[in-house]
Design a protein around this motif. Sequence first.
Motif, PDB file in Angstrom:
ATOM      1  N   GLY A   1       0.777  -1.230   0.000  1.00 18.97           N
ATOM      2  CA  GLY A   1       0.000   0.000   0.000  1.00 18.97           C
ATOM      3  C   GLY A   1       0.806   1.276   0.000  1.00 18.97           C
ATOM      4  N   ALA A   2       2.128   1.204  -0.212  1.00 14.77           N
ATOM      5  CA  ALA A   2       2.956   2.408  -0.232  1.00 14.77           C
ATOM      6  C   ALA A   2       2.851   3.099  -1.588  1.00 14.77           C
ATOM      7  N   MET A   3       2.969   4.442  -1.573  1.00 19.82           N
ATOM      8  CA  MET A   3       2.605   5.230  -2.745  1.00 19.82           C
ATOM      9  C   MET A   3       3.721   6.164  -3.189  1.00 19.82           C
ATOM     10  N   GLY A   4       3.883   6.288  -4.498  1.00 17.16           N
ATOM     11  CA  GLY A   4       4.656   7.371  -5.077  1.00 17.16           C
ATOM     12  C   GLY A   4       6.157   7.262  -4.927  1.00 17.16           C
ATOM     13  N   TYR A   5       6.839   8.372  -5.255  1.00 12.81           N
ATOM     14  CA  TYR A   5       8.296   8.420  -5.244  1.00 12.81           C
ATOM     15  C   TYR A   5       8.882   8.079  -3.875  1.00 12.81           C
ATOM     16  N   GLY A   6       8.245   8.543  -2.826  1.00 10.43           N
ATOM     17  CA  GLY A   6       8.760   8.324  -1.477  1.00 10.43           C
ATOM     18  C   GLY A   6       8.142   7.149  -0.761  1.00 10.43           C
ATOM     19  N   GLN A   7       7.221   6.433  -1.424  1.00 14.92           N
ATOM     20  CA  GLN A   7       6.557   5.257  -0.851  1.00 14.92           C
ATOM     21  C   GLN A   7       5.926   5.556   0.503  1.00 14.92           C
ATOM     22  N   PHE A   8       5.111   6.605   0.525  1.00 16.46           N
ATOM     23  CA  PHE A   8       4.333   6.930   1.717  1.00 16.46           C
ATOM     24  C   PHE A   8       3.156   5.967   1.845  1.00 16.46           C
TER      25      PHE A   8
END
Length: 363
Positions: A218-225
């Motif tokens: 479920g981590a998102m985007g460039y920074g894996q938030f």
Amino acid sequence: MRFKVALLSLTVLLAACSSHSKNQKQADQEGKAPAPKGGFLLDREHNVQPLFGDFAGNPAADRFVDMMVQKHGFDRAQLQAVIGQAKKLDYVLRLMDRQAPSYTPPTGPNGAWIRYRNKFITPDNVPNGVAFWNQYQDALERARQQYGVPPEIIVGIIGVETRWGRVMGKTRLLDALATLSFSYPRRAEYFSSELETFLLMARSEQDDPLDLRGSYAGAMGYGQFMPSSFKQYAVDFNNDGHINLWDPVDAIGSVANYFKAHGWVAGGGVAVPASGQAPALENGFKTRYTPAMLQAAGLVPQGSLEGNQQVSLLRLDVGTSYQYWYGLPNFYVITRYNHSTHYAMAVWQLGEAVGKARSNNPF
């Protein structure tokens, strides 16, 4: 990333908060009972249509829908239409089970740190970091000025997490979070909260929850938030009126904000190598020692400790021996992103390597 489907359109979702009188009028026109608080309509028999799809008949999914309707005013039918399209992903469950394997400490050094470091700091990877830094140097410098976090750390985080946007994950986030919320009891409470926040994010940012993709967890985007980190730390750093973690500028500002919120010391160091060995002392980013205690054990810092009277003792397995470091407060801050000594050291050293390569080859 703008919302493309009518299923969770802003109009529909906001309609869930419409007045009782409007619902009553609609109910009268459609021959249905008045809508209860929550904004959805019941049929004359007071029966709600059941959830369909992979999670049909799943009590956890039903409870989740009830909660989202009652707590956040989501339209029940519309939310069921979205959850009904979520897929149960067995590979996500298998991968999650592999995250906590049984661990037997090695009897001696075996090069674990060298193997980990070599995943990131390579002749091919570092130039990609230079290119990213050059392309987004204005945003990186603005983040330094606004949050006090240097480009090296932001570049290091994004490099370790996603190879500067090259590997952001291909799993549909709705599927991953629904699978872990409704079919993974061991951590269901945590992931249900993440799914809740994810859907709230999609509503507020007008994103299509059926389109967004990221890691299997479920981590998102460039920074894996994770969605909860989005809620607490993500910022609109490109000032376009939306927060988009798949946009590198928003990601840069969000990572910097995360570090500032966790206590990053502007201008402070990260770690200092030590000479000597201290095999009898406990090590790790959670440890706390005074410099005098470490000196008594036989360690001497090879640089300034910047006046810190409490440091951690870090030990890296370099194959033939162990290498010891003094961890400063900023090292601990990096571990708030991922609770691992190896991770934090890789972020720092990758950022340093990219910065050095960039200085040696100015564009």
